[in-house]
Design an enzyme around this catalytic site. Structure first.
Site, PDB file in Angstrom:
ATOM      1  N   ARG A   1       0.912  -1.156  -0.033  1.00 49.60           N
ATOM      2  CA  ARG A   1      -0.096  -0.042   0.095  1.00 49.60           C
ATOM      3  C   ARG A   1       1.066   1.247   0.132  1.00 49.60           C
ATOM      4  O   ARG A   1       0.636   2.213  -0.849  1.00 49.60           O
ATOM      5  CB  ARG A   1      -0.773   0.046   1.244  1.00 49.60           C
TER       6      ARG A   1
ATOM      7  N   CYS B   1      -1.290   5.716   9.214  1.00 50.29           N
ATOM      8  CA  CYS B   1      -1.654   4.208   8.618  1.00 50.29           C
ATOM      9  C   CYS B   1      -2.776   4.562   7.734  1.00 50.29           C
ATOM     10  O   CYS B   1      -2.803   5.544   6.764  1.00 50.29           O
ATOM     11  CB  CYS B   1      -1.983   3.287   9.742  1.00 50.29           C
TER      12      CYS B   1
END
Length: 274
Positions: free
Chosen positions: A174, A232
């Site tokens: 990611r 995150c």
């Protein structure tokens, strides 16, 4: 800052501890069912999306911080009073439970720890499970907020250029922009360093030792005294990284909006690659 408690220690003192079961994972909604099927005796189920976050929005991200008043109401509902010893846990190495650990400390309740290794460590140590719902007597805790440092999007983005370190706690793919399962754009904040949360854990699901964590973060440019921010996807697993950094003796600020907030703003730059 005491972050962790071992299952063996908890076994001897469950009677004077408020236990919170924070079973949640991205893309799943069966945490309550898992709790009902088997949980630590007396553990109260905590629903992360509704009790550990405010309503999602592009401006604030997928899991914005709840108000102090909302968090206090929830904490009282969970049975927390002034002076309560609180232990949070899940079944995923603390990746969800750390959000409750961080939020309660942010609210001002400092006597809270993460059960190291979670449900698996408890049963491995001989702990029993019980089924059904748990409805505790309401508590009277008073929360004030401001107990843990936070960052805005602009403050987080400015860290790399001002001598600080901004850690991206998402999975490496990611960060690199190879995949993005939930947020509007793939990639990372320019200047951020990839530091996947899962690498805070040993193979048995417990946190790595303080020495191992210290070495890990030093390799990422983080040492005691370094100004550190963590993000995150939506500020959940970043709390786990803040906990791991605390185990290594390093204070870090959490960016609650995280990538879900950043990527929703088309004017924010996005970097890809390693």
């Amino acid at each position: 800052m005491t972050v962790l408690i071992a299952a063996e220690e908890l076994l001897g003192r469950t009677g004077d501890v408020v236990l919170l079961d924070v079973r949640w994972a991205l893309g799943r909604s069966d945490g309550r069912e898992q709790h009902r099927a088997g949980h630590l005796p007396g553990a109260v189920y905590v629903d992360l999306p509704t009790e550990l976050a405010a309503d999602a929005s592009p401006e604030a991200g997928r899991h914005p911080l709840p108000s102090v008043q909302a968090l206090q109401s929830a904490a009282r509902r969970w049975g927390i009073s002034t002076g309560s010893r609180v232990v949070v846990h899940d079944a995923t190495g603390g990746l969800a439970a750390a959000r409750a650990w961080w939020l309660l400390r942010w609210g001002g309740h400092t006597d809270v720890s993460i059960l190291d290794g979670g449900l698996a460590a408890w049963t491995a140590a001989g702990g029993e499970l019980e089924a059904g719902d748990v409805v505790p007597e309401p508590g009277d805790v008073v929360l004030t907020g401001g107990g843990m440092p936070v960052l805005t999007a602009d403050e987080a983005a400015a860290l790399p250029a001002t001598g600080g370190v901004l850690l991206d706690a998402r999975a490496g793919e990611r960060y690199r922009g190879q995949v993005e399962p939930v947020d509007p754009r793939a990639g990372h904040v320019p200047g951020a360093v990839s530091a996947p949360t899962t690498e805070n854990l040993a193979t048995d699901g417990r946190f790595a030792t303080a020495a191992v964590l210290t070495e890990r973060f030093a390799a990422l440019g983080v040492r005691p005294g370094t100004t550190v921010g963590v993000y995150c996807g939506s500020g959940v697993t970043a709390a786990h990284e803040v906990a791991a950094l605390a185990e290594a003796g390093i204070e870090a600020a959490l960016w609650p909006g995280s990538w879900s907030q950043w990527s929703a703003d088309p004017d924010r730059p996005v970097a890809t690659g390693p």
